[in-house]
Scaffold this motif. Structure first.
Motif, PDB file in Angstrom:
ATOM      1  N   SER A   1      44.503  15.257  52.122  1.00 25.17           N
ATOM      2  CA  SER A   1      44.212  14.260  53.166  1.00 25.17           C
ATOM      3  C   SER A   1      46.322  14.793  53.674  1.00 25.17           C
ATOM      4  O   SER A   1      45.890  14.065  55.791  1.00 25.17           O
ATOM      5  CB  SER A   1      44.926  12.803  52.158  1.00 25.17           C
ATOM      6  OG  SER A   1      45.265  13.008  51.749  1.00 25.17           O
TER       7      SER A   1
ATOM      8  N   TRP B   1      43.527   6.682  57.195  1.00 26.39           N
ATOM      9  CA  TRP B   1      44.146   8.626  55.824  1.00 26.39           C
ATOM     10  C   TRP B   1      44.337   8.076  54.579  1.00 26.39           C
ATOM     11  O   TRP B   1      43.960   8.752  53.477  1.00 26.39           O
ATOM     12  CB  TRP B   1      44.880   9.315  56.399  1.00 26.39           C
ATOM     13  CG  TRP B   1      44.573   9.792  57.583  1.00 26.39           C
ATOM     14  CD1 TRP B   1      44.835   9.663  59.332  1.00 26.39           C
ATOM     15  CD2 TRP B   1      43.714  11.225  58.180  1.00 26.39           C
ATOM     16  NE1 TRP B   1      44.313   9.660  60.399  1.00 26.39           N
ATOM     17  CE2 TRP B   1      42.957  11.101  59.367  1.00 26.39           C
ATOM     18  CE3 TRP B   1      42.728  11.732  57.277  1.00 26.39           C
ATOM     19  CZ2 TRP B   1      42.319  12.015  60.323  1.00 26.39           C
ATOM     20  CZ3 TRP B   1      42.194  12.700  57.963  1.00 26.39           C
ATOM     21  CH2 TRP B   1      41.817  12.668  59.151  1.00 26.39           C
ATOM     22  N   GLN B   2      44.383   6.672  54.524  1.00 23.69           N
ATOM     23  CA  GLN B   2      44.794   6.127  53.019  1.00 23.69           C
ATOM     24  C   GLN B   2      43.646   5.775  52.164  1.00 23.69           C
ATOM     25  O   GLN B   2      43.625   6.224  50.629  1.00 23.69           O
ATOM     26  CB  GLN B   2      45.647   4.683  52.492  1.00 23.69           C
ATOM     27  CG  GLN B   2      46.259   4.820  52.466  1.00 23.69           C
ATOM     28  CD  GLN B   2      47.529   5.612  54.229  1.00 23.69           C
ATOM     29  OE1 GLN B   2      47.037   4.999  55.574  1.00 23.69           O
ATOM     30  NE2 GLN B   2      47.950   6.246  55.285  1.00 23.69           N
ATOM     31  N   ASP B   3      42.472   6.364  52.410  1.00 25.49           N
ATOM     32  CA  ASP B   3      40.926   6.043  51.946  1.00 25.49           C
ATOM     33  C   ASP B   3      40.750   7.441  51.615  1.00 25.49           C
ATOM     34  O   ASP B   3      39.834   8.450  51.846  1.00 25.49           O
ATOM     35  CB  ASP B   3      39.719   6.164  53.152  1.00 25.49           C
ATOM     36  CG  ASP B   3      39.672   4.115  53.344  1.00 25.49           C
ATOM     37  OD1 ASP B   3      40.764   3.549  52.427  1.00 25.49           O
ATOM     38  OD2 ASP B   3      39.654   4.111  54.627  1.00 25.49           O
ATOM     39  N   ASN B   4      41.890   7.782  50.609  1.00 21.35           N
ATOM     40  CA  ASN B   4      41.217   9.693  50.068  1.00 21.35           C
ATOM     41  C   ASN B   4      40.603   9.435  47.878  1.00 21.35           C
ATOM     42  O   ASN B   4      40.795   8.183  48.367  1.00 21.35           O
ATOM     43  CB  ASN B   4      42.573   9.645  49.487  1.00 21.35           C
ATOM     44  CG  ASN B   4      43.541   9.179  49.279  1.00 21.35           C
ATOM     45  OD1 ASN B   4      43.356   8.788  48.597  1.00 21.35           O
ATOM     46  ND2 ASN B   4      45.003  10.290  49.359  1.00 21.35           N
TER      47      ASN B   4
ATOM     48  N   ALA C   1      42.346   6.459  46.893  1.00 23.58           N
ATOM     49  CA  ALA C   1      41.705   4.687  46.605  1.00 23.58           C
ATOM     50  C   ALA C   1      40.690   4.532  45.944  1.00 23.58           C
ATOM     51  O   ALA C   1      39.834   5.570  46.144  1.00 23.58           O
ATOM     52  CB  ALA C   1      41.996   4.861  48.353  1.00 23.58           C
TER      53      ALA C   1
END
Lengths: 121, 893
Positions: B566, B640-643, B646
């Motif tokens: 990410s 970009w926090q949807d990794n 998450a």
């Protein structure tokens, strides 16, 4: 189609007979084309005249079948001539032609001159 | 006489025969002289008695048994002389045939290579491949433990081997980076295939230490790679090549023409099987950790023992298979995965023709269709030549009549004519082979098949060409034969050669009509393919294809080591977006338009599984919708926090959202995608417009978008999409530099999204291009055929036209008279061709997109093109006829 078959297909009475006569003539020793025609004519008492147009094709056909071979030689009168000679295969062929001929002669004879049948009045 | 004698001693035999005849005549003459005739008289009598010397010789020669060959050679010599005397006609005919036969041969060459050619290995028919079919019938490779289990228990093979093929890795030779097709093979791979090196040695069992110990770092180069990268230097043995950063010592070079286990493969470098995990930066244990491995990466083949059939081998493998599965179930599997694993079946198939199933299934049908079209073209060329031959036969009918009168049989004349036409087609075939040799390679490149795929001529191709040549020769030679053998010599000979041609008129016109009819069918086919491609291209995929640069990313050696996905990818996108001229940028694992995805069953969490909708699953990065111009209707885009840390989220296409949540309000709902445990109960965060992202032909626009970063550390992107304010291709170099500057990846190639379309429509494009080309040739042939016929007819009728003009006929009237005659011929052809053109294309209806095989617009365009072109061809002679000067014409004869 093998050689034998092709040859058989071409047999007509006269032609087949000519081949036989040539083979028969060569039985007495090697002979050239002119000699063969003279010989056949002489032996038949001038009845059978061999056309050269039939003789030479016949000789070449017999050579192709392996029944005669040929060789250039000098004649008695010092001419160069092509002599034909009977091969062993040719001798065998002559024998079979002779027996076929005999059969045919008998058959034709039986038709032309019927023997009086026994038991008939 | 043997053929040998005939060929080399014929002259001698001729002389011999001649001398024999002469000696006969000498002896006969001699004897007559001895009987008292004069020398001259004796000679004459002997000759008369002998008869026709030439005939005797000829009959004697016939006894040699090669007469047919003799006359045939005569025919050939005579025919060759005929063609030499008419160089213009001969050139045109040979060229026509060369194009027709060449096109057929070229296409057949590819079909031959695809369907009939065996792998260049020892006894290829004994080699069978063993693979696995999963629950959905998808073919899959095997895991290493499966391979070992099979090897341990099978009894039908004299040898089994395995490999990983067609994997692209970084290769470094003398400091220069390239991409190499890397194969990793078991130690018996080469020996089982019976392939010997041209230099050094091949990979041997000693190199592949499957049970511990460090693997041998040795490499065998492919012949082409050796030529390309080392200039064929024999001193290459012992040198070092780096694959994915790891050094390997070159120990040998594979032979020329060796293509691994596929006809179109081209192994650049072959390594021991044990090297493969190292390349992927994985521990060697990956190979042989039984019970835990669920990595299906290994391809396997075996060589059948003598006397063992494929069916027998299959039967045995099916018996073994259950045990193989049970002993290799990865221990980490849960009950459901376990059941899925045990449901797999084994597939045993012949590998004699290489493992090129995709290639075959992809190209066989298009090539068969192309061969049919090319065959139609050749048929048209035949009819065209037949009408030309007919005109020539008319001009030669005098000659033929004389020959017939001199005793030539019809069969003899027919043989002469057929020899002439076959001679022509043989010359055409020879030139056609040259054309085919070149164009089959061009066609292969057009098909985007690698050059390792050998399409050169072999016995089958040469046989095909020979049969095509003989058949065409007979086909177009039959028309004059029919004409000539029908004519009565007693009528032909007294006539002037010019006046006879009138009789060919009707037959000649029928041949032109036939050409029109056949060409109409061909044009219809070509038109359908062209329109179909046009429709495909003009389909609105729902997103903006223009203005997007597509860059294919590839990792550097160890580029992904210690990488936080990410962090890296968000950094990359931030930098690319900062470049001047860039409006938006995003990433996806696959380039849009490039491939078709397996649709997955998708269901709302609240629904029963039977109510599932089929939807394409697309993995994308944040910014993807913006870059491709797909509108977000509601909710949010990925960020970009949807990794992987998450909770999983998904974005739906509008159609899918409506199917799954008919009441509306999809946002915040949960869905289950397929059977993967990680894709259950995923929250919907957005809805976007419907687009045809991967296959514009696919009517199903239901799609689920997910963020790749949630897939974990092995999830990587291969496609970088960049939306540009102007021409996207100018961005290529700055994007390349940006990717390079981060040091982890590089750009393998960069192009536009439209180029991706070209790849997606490859088959349609090839068929459209070639059928249009063939259609154009057919039109040209019809036009020249009609022009030839009418020009000939006008020349013949010069006198008649002169009289008409002298009697007061108008120029317009003469023009119309000739045009009407041509139009009659063309319309007859159209009347015959139209029904055929409406029926024949049904055979290709499945290859058409968006139109029916009886598309009225296409048939209209084909007919108009046909009539238009033929009218132009007919106008020239008609115009000439209208300009005939009556006085000149009347003095003409």
């Amino acid at each position: 189609m093998g050689k034998k078959e092709r040859y058989q297909n071409r047999i007509e009475l006269l032609q087949g007979t000519l081949d036989m006569l040539i083979l028969q003539t060569l039985q007495w020793g090697p002979q050239h084309g002119y000699g063969i025609s003279q010989s056949i004519r002489g032996r038949s008492g001038d009845v059978l005249q061999v056309e050269t147009g039939s003789l030479y094709p016949a000789l070449h056909r017999l050579a192709q079948q392996g029944w005669v071979t040929s060789q250039w030689k000098q004649t008695e009168s010092n001419q160069r001539a092509k002599y034909y000679r009977l091969t062993p295969a040719g001798k065998r062929q002559l024998l079979s032609e002779q027996s076929r001929w005999a059969q045919m002669v008998n058959a034709v004879e039986g038709i032309m001159n019927p023997a009086p049948e026994e038991g008939q009045p | 006489m043997s053929l040998w004698d005939w060929l080399f001693r014929r002259r001698q035999r001729e002389e011999d025969l001649d001398e024999e005849v002469q000696s006969h005549l000498r002896m006969a003459t001699q004897e007559r002289i001895e009987q008292g005739q004069s020398a001259e008289q004796a000679r004459t009598c002997a000759l008369r008695e002998f008869g026709n010397v030439a005939l005797v010789k000829e009959t004697a020669r016939d006894m040699w048994g090669w007469g047919w060959l003799e006359t045939w050679l005569q025919d050939v010599r005579y025919g060759a002389r005929q063609w030499r005397r008419n160089p213009g006609f001969t050139l045109a005919a040979v060229l026509t045939l060369a194009l027709g036969i060449g096109a057929n041969t070229a296409i057949f060459s590819l079909l031959n290579a695809l369907l009939f050619r065996n792998l260049p290995v020892r006894q290829p028919e004994q080699v069978v491949e063993i693979s696995m079919l999963d629950r959905n019938g998808q073919t899959s490779s095997l895991s290493f433990p499966m391979f070992e289990e099979i090897v341990r228990h099978e009894k039908v093979f004299s040898g089994t081997f395995a490999w990983l093929g067609d994997a692209t890795f970084n290769v470094e030779v003398n400091g220069a980076f390239t991409q190499g097709d890397i194969w990793a093979v078991t130690g018996n791979f080469y020996s089982e295939l019976g392939v010997r090196p041209v230099l050094g040695r091949v990979i041997e069992p000693v190199d592949v230490n499957l049970r511990g110990g460090s693997p041998a770092n040795v490499a065998v180069l492919g012949y082409r790679f050796w030529q390309r990268s080392f200039g064929g230097d024999p001193a290459v043995i012992g040198k070092s090549v780096r694959v994915e950063g790891l050094p390997f010592t070159v120990v040998g070079v594979a032979p020329k023409g060796f293509t691994g286990m596929g006809l179109a493969s081209d192994p650049d470098i072959t390594l021991p099987l044990t090297a493969e995990p190292l390349l992927a930066s994985q521990p060697l244990e990956k190979l042989y950790t039984s019970e835990t491995s669920d990595d299906f990466w290994l391809e396997m083949a075996g060589r059948l023992k003598d006397g063992v059939t494929l069916a027998l081998a299959r039967a045995e493998m099916e018996v073994l298979w259950r045990g193989v599965l049970e002993r290799t179930v990865p221990a980490k599997y849960d009950a459901q995965q376990r059941a899925s694993y045990l449901a797999a079946r084994v597939d045993v198939a012949s590998a004699a023709k290489g493992m090129d199933r995709d290639l075959r299934s992809h190209f066989t049908r298009p090539l068969v269709v192309l061969l049919a079209i090319a065959g139609l073209l050749l048929l048209i060329a035949c009819v065209n030549l037949a009408s030309l031959m007919l005109a020539r036969a008319a001009a030669r009918s005098h000659e033929m009549g004389v020959r017939a009168a001199l005793g030539a049989s019809r069969w003899r004349l027919a043989r002469q004519l057929l020899t002439e036409s076959t001679l022509l087609s043989a010359a055409g075939a020879a030139a056609g082979l040259a054309i085919a040799n070149w164009s089959s390679v061009a066609l292969r490149n057009l098909m985007d098949v690698p050059p390792a795929f050998h399409v050169g001529p072999d016995v089958r191709v040469l046989g095909f060409t020979a049969v095509a040549a003989i058949l065409t020769g007979i086909l177009f030679g039959l028309a004059p034969v029919w004409q000539v053998t029908r004519q009565d010599p007693t009528r032909v000979i007294p006539q002037e050669s010019r006046t006879i041609a009138a009789t060919t008129g009707r037959f000649g016109k029928a041949l032109i009509s036939a050409q029109v009819a056949l060409s109409l069918v061909l044009l219809m086919g070509a038109g359908l393919f062209a329109r179909s491609l046009h429709l495909l291209r003009s389909l609105d995929p729902g997103f903006q294809r223009e203005g997007v640069l597509l860059a294919q990313l590839f990792p550097r050696p160890n580029g992904y080591k210690d990488m936080d996905n990410s962090v890296y990818y968000s950094d990359l996108i931030r930098r690319v977006r900062g470049l001047p001229g860039v409006l938006a940028a995003s990433l996806s694992p696959l380039p849009p338009g490039w491939v078709t995805l397996m649709p997955q069953k998708t269901v709302a969490a609240a629904m029963r599984p039977e109510e599932a909708s089929r939807a394409d699953v697309a993995m994308v990065s944040p910014g993807f919708f913006q870059t491709l111009g797909i509108s977000l209707l509601i909710g949010r885009d990925f960020n970009w926090q949807d990794n992987e840390r998450a909770p999983r989220v998904a974005i739906l296409s509008r159609q899918l959202a409506q199917q799954l949540f008919p009441g509306g309000a999809a946002i915040g709902q949960h869905i289950n995608i397929g059977e993967d445990a990680k894709q259950q109960n995923v929250e919907v965060v957005g809805v976007v417009t419907d687009v045809r992202l991967y296959d514009v032909r696919n009517p199903n626009v239901s799609a689920v978008y997910m963020a790749v970063l949630q897939e974990g550390e092995f999830a990587h992107y291969e496609a970088l999409e960049v939306r540009s304010a102007g021409d996207p291709t100018v961005l290529a170099s700055s994007v390349r530099q940006t990717v390079d500057s981060l040091g982890r990846e590089y750009v393998l190639r960069a192009g536009t999204l439209s180029y991706a379309d070209d790849v997606a429509f490859l088959n349609e494009r090839i068929i459209a291009i070639l059928s249009e080309f063939f259609g154009g040739l057919a039109l040209l042939l019809v036009a020249t055929g009609l022009y030839g016929l009418m020009a000939y007819s006008v020349t013949r009728r010069t006198r008649e036209i002169g009289i008409r003009v002298a009697l007061g006929a108008e120029q317009q009237g003469v023009l119309w008279m000739v045009m009407r005659e041509s139009l009659g011929v063309v319309m007859t052809g159209v009347a015959i061709g139209l029904p055929a053109a409406l029926v024949a294309p049904r055979l290709i209806s499945s290859m058409l997109f968006g139109l029916t095989p009886t598309d009225p617009l296409t048939i209209g365009m084909a007919t108009v093109a046909m009539i238009g072109v033929t009218l132009v061809a007919a106008y020239l002679p008609a115009h000439r006829a209208s300009r005939v000067e009556p006085m000149a014409a009347l003095r003409y004869e």
